[in-house]
Design a protein around this motif. Structure first.
Motif, short mmCIF file in Angstrom:
data_model
loop_
_atom_site.label_atom_id
_atom_site.label_comp_id
_atom_site.label_asym_id
_atom_site.label_seq_id
_atom_site.Cartn_x
_atom_site.Cartn_y
_atom_site.Cartn_z
N ILE A 162 -31.93 17.38 26.64
CA ILE A 162 -32.56 17.48 26.00
C ILE A 162 -32.63 15.91 25.20
O ILE A 162 -34.19 15.41 24.96
CB ILE A 162 -33.02 18.73 25.50
N ALA A 163 -31.82 15.94 24.15
CA ALA A 163 -31.71 14.85 23.22
C ALA A 163 -31.68 13.58 23.47
O ALA A 163 -32.23 12.57 22.76
CB ALA A 163 -30.38 15.32 22.53
N SER A 164 -31.07 13.11 24.68
CA SER A 164 -30.97 11.96 25.05
C SER A 164 -32.50 12.27 26.25
O SER A 164 -32.73 10.80 26.87
CB SER A 164 -30.04 11.85 26.27
N ALA A 165 -33.07 12.98 26.42
CA ALA A 165 -34.47 12.71 27.27
C ALA A 165 -34.34 12.14 28.73
O ALA A 165 -35.48 11.94 29.39
CB ALA A 165 -35.27 11.83 26.13
N GLY A 166 -32.81 12.49 28.88
CA GLY A 166 -32.79 12.25 30.93
C GLY A 166 -32.76 10.14 30.61
O GLY A 166 -32.87 9.99 31.70
N LEU A 167 -32.53 9.99 29.34
CA LEU A 167 -32.50 8.21 29.76
C LEU A 167 -30.61 7.73 30.34
O LEU A 167 -31.21 6.48 30.74
CB LEU A 167 -32.77 7.78 27.93
N GLY A 168 -29.83 8.18 30.43
CA GLY A 168 -29.04 7.61 30.87
C GLY A 168 -29.28 7.63 32.45
O GLY A 168 -28.50 6.24 32.43
N SER A 169 -29.90 9.05 32.81
CA SER A 169 -29.47 8.50 34.08
C SER A 169 -31.07 7.75 34.66
O SER A 169 -31.05 7.04 35.37
CB SER A 169 -30.05 9.55 35.43
N ALA A 170 -31.81 7.82 33.45
CA ALA A 170 -33.13 6.88 34.18
C ALA A 170 -33.02 5.91 34.23
O ALA A 170 -33.14 4.44 34.78
CB ALA A 170 -34.41 7.31 32.82
N THR A 171 -32.12 4.75 32.96
CA THR A 171 -31.61 3.45 32.70
C THR A 171 -30.66 2.94 33.67
O THR A 171 -31.03 2.15 34.41
CB THR A 171 -30.30 3.40 31.10
N THR A 172 -29.96 4.81 34.68
CA THR A 172 -29.06 3.15 35.28
C THR A 172 -30.42 2.92 36.86
O THR A 172 -30.16 2.32 37.40
CB THR A 172 -28.65 4.67 35.79
N TRP A 173 -30.86 4.74 36.68
CA TRP A 173 -32.36 4.08 37.90
C TRP A 173 -32.90 2.79 37.97
O TRP A 173 -32.92 1.90 38.75
CB TRP A 173 -33.34 5.25 37.93
N GLN A 174 -32.99 2.34 36.78
CA GLN A 174 -33.96 1.25 36.42
C GLN A 174 -33.72 0.45 36.29
O GLN A 174 -33.82 -0.91 37.04
CB GLN A 174 -34.45 1.47 34.92
N LEU A 175 -31.67 -0.14 35.89
CA LEU A 175 -30.85 -1.33 35.95
C LEU A 175 -31.11 -1.65 37.81
O LEU A 175 -30.93 -2.44 38.25
CB LEU A 175 -30.19 -0.54 35.67
#
Length: 445
Positions: A58-71
């Motif tokens: 929740i705190a990361s807003a899923g940005l770890g996986s989202a960043t991997t996907w976008q890169l």
């Protein structure tokens, strides 16, 4: 083999080597805590880790996986880092507010040990968000060494701090959770320094696209974290922290055995995202081979655990944790289930099919919550192990059903859950691995 095949295989190979190192360090960390702080201290540590694991998606807003996907889709790193910085700032503010509330004594009703666990989880959370996003950046750029180094560094620092505290004989259990805070922040500060000055203004379309994907990824990650840790929160008031500490040893060993599958699953995300074939045959072939390898590795590990488990637990953790062997036997199906689910679920996420995975996790969590209460009241901490194993089997069954539905929509579907329908290695798989290794040796003489 294609370049993409070599890339995924190389990343998994690096991760397997890293798993060996991290498993040894994590095991050593648990040995130090168990020997120095006893079952209650291990229970407090497990509770703090569980709270942090549930809050992190929740705190990361899923940005770890989202960043991997976008890169993986070729989006600019600087803009993604700018978006990540916003999430980190918000998490830091919430973390400090929570710590302030605990400091004012409003958490004393929880009990001193539980209060320490909540306080440590709150203070460590922003650092864990930074590390999680750093891992996402490394994975999205195909840097498996850096991805694994982020996790290994936290464990290494934690092991060092706990070893120092144990040697000095610090009183109480507070040092166990405080070291968890220090270890995460030590690595997080290094990552912040490495990305300083690389930010670019984030374009609104990229922000919206990333946050939407991140929200779905956060739901998936929260489901996985809840399935892994919610039993600690529910069982703690029923069985007590000392019994929770014994159960936690078995659960930790089971989870360490699943690390190869979990990391191989992480490596599958950019692979599936970059697979633009209509039938997804390239990434599906790797998924099938990875599943067969995980089955073989897990069965071999289970045989070792069954044969040597009683001796290893007594030798490493002490007689007070001897009963953990029974829980470990019960949790062995969960080891295989979570490993296979990690591969299947991440492949579906890479293909943009996230909703079935969220649903599978939600159903499995509901099963676990109900089962933990019923079985913990009836059979104590062994009942918690039964509930957890059953929940993971349910999750795997639902994720495999989602994979079957997804494949039925692809051209050239062969009617099996995975291509060929085989779950055990055969000679053709071994020949494929031999060719890949030979190609790697030629490429890196």
């Amino acid at each position: 083999m294609s370049a993409g095949s070599r890339s995924y295989g190389s990343n998994v190979l690096v991760s397997v080597a890293a798993v060996g190192l991290m498993s040894a360090m994590a095991l050593g960390n648990n040995v130090v805590i168990a020997r120095a702080a006893g079952p209650e201290g291990r229970g407090v540590y497990g509770l703090a880790v569980a709270i942090g694991a549930l809050a992190l998606p929740i705190a990361s807003a899923g940005l770890g996986s989202a960043t991997t996907w976008q890169l993986g889709r070729g989006q600019p790193l600087g803009q993604l880092l700018a978006l990540a910085r916003r999430a980190i700032s918000i998490t830091l503010a919430i973390s400090l507010a929570t710590a302030g509330v605990m400091h004012l004594g409003l958490g004393l009703a929880l009990g001193e040990a539980t209060e320490w666990a909540v306080l440590a989880a709150a203070l460590a959370l922003p650092a864990q968000v930074i590390v999680e996003i750093g891992r996402g950046v490394a994975l999205g750029r195909g840097r498996a060494v850096a991805y694994n180094l982020c996790s290994a560094a936290v464990i290494a620092v934690l092991l060092g701090l706990n070893s120092i505290a144990a040697v000095r004989g610090l009183p109480g259990t507070s040092w166990v959770v405080l070291n968890l805070v220090f270890a995460n922040w030590a690595v997080a500060l290094v990552l912040l320094c490495m990305t300083w000055g690389r930010l670019e203004p984030a374009a609104p379309p990229l922000v919206g696209d990333t946050l939407r994907y991140g929200a779905r990824s956060a739901a998936v990650a929260l489901g996985d974290a809840a399935l892994l840790r919610v039993d600690y929160l529910v069982a703690a008031p029923i069985i007590g922290l000392a019994s929770l500490g014994v159960y936690a040893i078995a659960d930790q060993i089971s989870h360490l055995m699943a690390w190869v599958g979990l990391l191989a699953g992480k490596m599958m995300l950019p692979e599936a995202a970059a697979d633009d074939d209509d039938d997804a045959s390239r990434s599906l072939g790797k998924l099938a081979l990875a599943c067969r390898l995980i089955v073989a590795v897990t069965l071999a590990g289970a045989a070792v655990a069954i044969a040597l488990g009683p001796w290893l637990i007594n030798a490493l953790f002490g007689v007070a944790f001897a009963d953990a062997y029974l829980a470990l036997l019960i949790l062995l199906p969960a080891t295989l289930s979570k490993s296979l689910h990690a591969l299947v679920a991440t492949w579906l996420q890479g293909r943009g099919d996230q909703r079935p995975i969220v649903r599978a996790s939600a159903i499995a969590i509901a099963v676990e919550l109900l089962a933990v209460v019923v079985f913990a009241l009836s059979f104590g901490w062994l009942g918690v192990a039964v509930a957890k194993a059953g929940a993971y089997v349910v999750q795997l069954g639902l994720s495999l059903a989602a994979l079957r539905r997804h494949r039925s929509r692809l051209p050239d579907d062969d009617g099996h859950v995975i291509p060929g329908g085989r779950w055990l290695l055969d000679r053709s798989d071994l020949r494929t691995l031999q060719r890949w290794l030979a190609a790697r040796r030629r490429a890196n003489p």
